[in-house]
Design an enzyme around this catalytic site. Sequence first.
Site, PDB file in Angstrom:
ATOM      1  N   GLU A 274       5.947 -15.645 -25.521  1.00  0.00           N
ATOM      2  CA  GLU A 274       4.265 -15.601 -25.217  1.00  0.00           C
ATOM      3  C   GLU A 274       3.850 -16.918 -24.855  1.00  0.00           C
ATOM      4  O   GLU A 274       4.238 -17.962 -25.523  1.00  0.00           O
ATOM      5  CB  GLU A 274       3.607 -15.012 -26.268  1.00  0.00           C
ATOM      6  CG  GLU A 274       4.229 -13.561 -26.696  1.00  0.00           C
ATOM      7  CD  GLU A 274       3.537 -13.053 -28.092  1.00  0.00           C
ATOM      8  OE1 GLU A 274       3.421 -11.880 -28.368  1.00  0.00           O
ATOM      9  OE2 GLU A 274       2.793 -14.038 -28.962  1.00  0.00           O
TER      10      GLU A 274
ATOM     11  N   HIS B 197       6.072 -17.511 -29.663  1.00  0.00           N
ATOM     12  CA  HIS B 197       4.832 -18.016 -28.957  1.00  0.00           C
ATOM     13  C   HIS B 197       4.856 -19.524 -29.292  1.00  0.00           C
ATOM     14  O   HIS B 197       4.366 -20.133 -30.179  1.00  0.00           O
ATOM     15  CB  HIS B 197       3.831 -17.515 -29.492  1.00  0.00           C
ATOM     16  CG  HIS B 197       2.252 -17.695 -28.784  1.00  0.00           C
ATOM     17  ND1 HIS B 197       1.439 -16.931 -28.712  1.00  0.00           N
ATOM     18  CD2 HIS B 197       2.336 -19.087 -28.059  1.00  0.00           C
ATOM     19  CE1 HIS B 197       0.386 -17.706 -28.002  1.00  0.00           C
ATOM     20  NE2 HIS B 197       1.004 -18.806 -27.495  1.00  0.00           N
TER      21      HIS B 197
ATOM     22  N   HIS C 247      -0.845  -7.994 -32.553  1.00  0.00           N
ATOM     23  CA  HIS C 247      -1.746  -8.389 -33.477  1.00  0.00           C
ATOM     24  C   HIS C 247      -2.458  -7.656 -34.611  1.00  0.00           C
ATOM     25  O   HIS C 247      -2.864  -6.677 -34.348  1.00  0.00           O
ATOM     26  CB  HIS C 247      -3.036  -9.197 -32.427  1.00  0.00           C
ATOM     27  CG  HIS C 247      -2.961 -10.519 -32.749  1.00  0.00           C
ATOM     28  ND1 HIS C 247      -3.532 -11.364 -33.446  1.00  0.00           N
ATOM     29  CD2 HIS C 247      -2.069 -11.348 -31.942  1.00  0.00           C
ATOM     30  CE1 HIS C 247      -3.149 -12.737 -33.393  1.00  0.00           C
ATOM     31  NE2 HIS C 247      -2.279 -12.588 -32.194  1.00  0.00           N
TER      32      HIS C 247
ATOM     33  N   HIS D 172       4.358 -24.093 -35.226  1.00  0.00           N
ATOM     34  CA  HIS D 172       5.608 -23.135 -35.765  1.00  0.00           C
ATOM     35  C   HIS D 172       6.626 -23.215 -34.975  1.00  0.00           C
ATOM     36  O   HIS D 172       7.374 -23.890 -35.106  1.00  0.00           O
ATOM     37  CB  HIS D 172       4.916 -21.703 -35.925  1.00  0.00           C
ATOM     38  CG  HIS D 172       3.879 -21.165 -34.977  1.00  0.00           C
ATOM     39  ND1 HIS D 172       4.147 -21.043 -33.487  1.00  0.00           N
ATOM     40  CD2 HIS D 172       2.485 -20.796 -35.070  1.00  0.00           C
ATOM     41  CE1 HIS D 172       3.056 -20.624 -32.917  1.00  0.00           C
ATOM     42  NE2 HIS D 172       2.133 -20.392 -33.658  1.00  0.00           N
TER      43      HIS D 172
END
Length: 246
Positions: free
Chosen positions: A75, A43, A197, A50
């Site tokens: 994502e 992502h 998640h 990150h």
Amino acid sequence: MARLSVNLNKIALLRNARRTGVPDVLRFGRLARDAGAQGLTVHPRPDERHIRRSDVPALADLVAPWRPGFEFNIEGYPDEAFLRLVADVRPDQCTLVPDAPDTFTSDEGWRLDGDRAGLVRDAVARLKGWGCRAVVFIDPDPDAAERAAALGADGIEIYTGGYGAAFARGDHGALLERCAAAAGRAAALGLVVNVGHDLNLDNLPPLVAALPALHEASIGHELTADALEMGWTAAVAAYRNALAGT
């Protein structure tokens, strides 16, 4: 058997704490595959806290020889910068999330109405034109699954953060039922069913049992935390086994 796609964001977060390139996200991607993962997820957020944009083509090149049995999932929020990145690397799957640029982490699904419905519809059409499976991130709501199908999506990813929190409190029954209902409606509409998640080795087994149509789970944070105790390859193998019901 549901597939495991290992999210490498937290490996990249640790790497970004220094300028040494350690840990190497490509190496950890290889190790994940060797340990039984069937995909990698990233992502790339606008602040690159990150995964960085420069990581994405390198990871796409890493995965290319492993296809079609191994997939690359990207994502992100479908702004033009994100969609250009997707167009450049053509991942197997692209998961559209409603995160604002300053969102700490994904914490809700799309509200597929008004302008946002149009935004998602246009993005889905572009993704499908590039040969990507177009997946829409939704709350555990059967009506949201129907709206995603109406916008042309190939699949949904059910946000399981609420389920994970409820499981930790010991009162997850109602949310588990909602996840199952959303998954069932999506499967009946011919959509791929993914989840993601706050999934861990404790809350995965009941979720897998309740979602027979489950195609894939994208897991990063909890897997990485477990890897601090059991090692990366052992953690990846444990999560794959949990998804297999073993």
